[in-house]
Enzyme design. Structure first.
Site, PDB file in Angstrom:
ATOM      1  N   GLU A   8      79.556  89.081  19.840  1.00 10.45           N
ATOM      2  CA  GLU A   8      80.073  90.407  19.383  1.00 10.45           C
ATOM      3  C   GLU A   8      80.774  90.091  18.019  1.00 10.45           C
ATOM      4  O   GLU A   8      80.763  90.694  16.861  1.00 10.45           O
ATOM      5  CB  GLU A   8      81.276  90.832  20.140  1.00 10.45           C
ATOM      6  CG  GLU A   8      80.761  91.303  21.417  1.00 10.45           C
ATOM      7  CD  GLU A   8      80.810  90.342  22.521  1.00 10.45           C
ATOM      8  OE1 GLU A   8      81.292  90.438  23.729  1.00 10.45           O
ATOM      9  OE2 GLU A   8      80.561  89.129  22.205  1.00 10.45           O
ATOM     10  N   ALA A  39      56.091  69.354  45.746  1.00  9.71           N
ATOM     11  CA  ALA A  39      54.223  69.708  45.756  1.00  9.71           C
ATOM     12  C   ALA A  39      53.897  69.372  47.179  1.00  9.71           C
ATOM     13  O   ALA A  39      54.176  68.205  47.634  1.00  9.71           O
ATOM     14  CB  ALA A  39      53.931  68.775  44.598  1.00  9.71           C
ATOM     15  N   THR A  44      64.281  58.069  48.013  1.00  8.79           N
ATOM     16  CA  THR A  44      63.356  58.711  47.245  1.00  8.79           C
ATOM     17  C   THR A  44      63.334  57.680  46.047  1.00  8.79           C
ATOM     18  O   THR A  44      62.036  57.538  45.404  1.00  8.79           O
ATOM     19  CB  THR A  44      63.595  60.030  46.881  1.00  8.79           C
ATOM     20  OG1 THR A  44      63.483  60.845  47.942  1.00  8.79           O
ATOM     21  CG2 THR A  44      62.400  60.662  45.740  1.00  8.79           C
TER      22      THR A  44
END
Length: 367
Positions: free
Chosen positions: A54, A156, A199
């Site tokens: 604005e 995946a 992981t």
């Protein structure tokens, strides 16, 4: 032009911003239109701490005209009405005697009551909700609604849902172009990646951003590592410890870390229950660090537990044209507990994309 058409133009303006430049703020665009329907000012929020849409639109208009009293302001998000890093936009709108404000989405921040402030000042307010605006600002909405980052989960799999064989080998299930998309679209857009020490160690994962043939970019890594295995000497040469100047590795544990850590390594100490970290406390810490959107790339256990705890907002599922028919191969979502069909997790399909012979399916979760 209709209100929706002007707002859509403001929406297109808002998309010019870089999401990482405006964090933790939303995308916002604004257009000022005179009584003849001509656009005399436009602006969008470009950087956190700087002028809101604005403000920029009004400044742009006042380079051409001084009197805005007959103008309508079209803004994609309810104008702010409180002091933050910048003054409230409602004050500037009132000061310039703008006669009407059309709003494309409501602000989820409870501190904002822009509509009430504007109407109390005698300004006409029209609310014209556009779905594309809400979708663009889903990160901002989730941050305020749930007090946590927006979580995207990427996995995946083979067509029967396996992410690795029984020996934990997972390279490669998806094709080169699928992996390229993960780096260029997903990793590049988020503030951090969430995974587990298991992981990282198993895959010797780098968890960075690789764009093109040579360009490599850093990415913050949040690693759930209850026993601080990554700090053990035998793991010191893992790829995750690449040189970092713009990012950090955050190790999530309930242990007390003794000794001095490098500047690019930090321990987040939170409680664990039955081997799982307290996500509410972790989320509060991550929001304080301005981590607004996080990509989860992990194993089946963390994937499943985060869905169970209603943390995941979107799933990017890459399905490769392959099968692993071994019962002991590793599943993409894998918790050893009873879940009946009546209690299944229901997903909303957002889009499907064919990437060579892979299929990317994007799902949305709602709670």
């Amino acid at each position: 032009m209709t209100s929706a058409e002007y707002l859509h133009m403001a929406f297109l303006l808002s998309k010019k911003a870089n999401s990482k430049d405006i964090r933790p703020n939303p995308f916002v665009g604004a257009i000022l239109v005179d009584q003849n329907g001509s656009i005399i000012g436009e602006g969008y929020h470009q950087k956190a701490g700087e002028g809101h849409a604005e403000v920029n639109a009004i400044r742009n208009a006042k380079e051409k005209v001084s009197d805005l009293s007959s103008c309508t302001l079209y803004v994609t998000l309810e104008p702010c009405s409180h002091f933050g890093k910048t003054p409230p936009c409602t004050s500037l709108i009132i000061e310039n005697k703008i006669s009407k404000v059309v709003i494309g989405s409501m602000d989820p921040n409870p501190l904002v009551s822009g509509v009430n402030v504007l109407e109390a000042a005698g300004i006409e307010v029209e609310i014209c909700i556009l779905p594309e605006i809400n979708e663009l600002n889903s990160v901002f909405t989730i941050n305020h609604k749930y007090k946590r980052p927006k979580y995207l989960l990427k996995t995946a799999t083979t067509i029967n849902g396996k992410i690795a064989d029984r020996n934990a080998s997972s390279k490669w299930i998806s094709n080169n172009n699928s992996r390229k998309l993960v780096h260029e679209k997903l990793r590049s857009s988020v503030d951090a990646i969430l995974t587990t020490a298991k992981t990282v160690i198993k895959d010797n994962a780098t968890m960075n951003i690789r764009v093109g043939q040579e360009k490599v970019e850093e990415l913050n890594a949040i690693i759930i590592d209850k026993n601080l295995d990554l700090l053990k000497q035998e793991n010191a040469s893992l790829n995750i410890f690449y040189p970092r100047t713009k990012s950090k590795i955050y190790l999530v544990t309930d242990k007390i870390q003794e000794g001095v850590l490098p500047d690019n390594l930090e321990v987040i100490q939170i409680p664990f229950t039955n081997g799982a970290c307290d996500m509410d406390q972790l989320n509060a810490d991550l929001i304080k660090k301005n981590f607004c959107e996080i990509l989860v790339e992990a194993g089946g256990k963390l994937n499943a537990s985060m869905i169970k705890e209603k943390q995941i907002d979107e799933i990017y599922l890459f399905i490769a044209p392959s099968l692993i028919i071994d019962t002991h191969a590793i599943n993409a979502f894998n918790l050893d507990e009873l879940q009946l069909m009546d209690n299944k997790t229901v997903l909303k399909l957002i889009e499907t994309t064919i990437i060579d012979e892979d299929v990317l399916i994007r799902y949305q979760l709602s709670y």
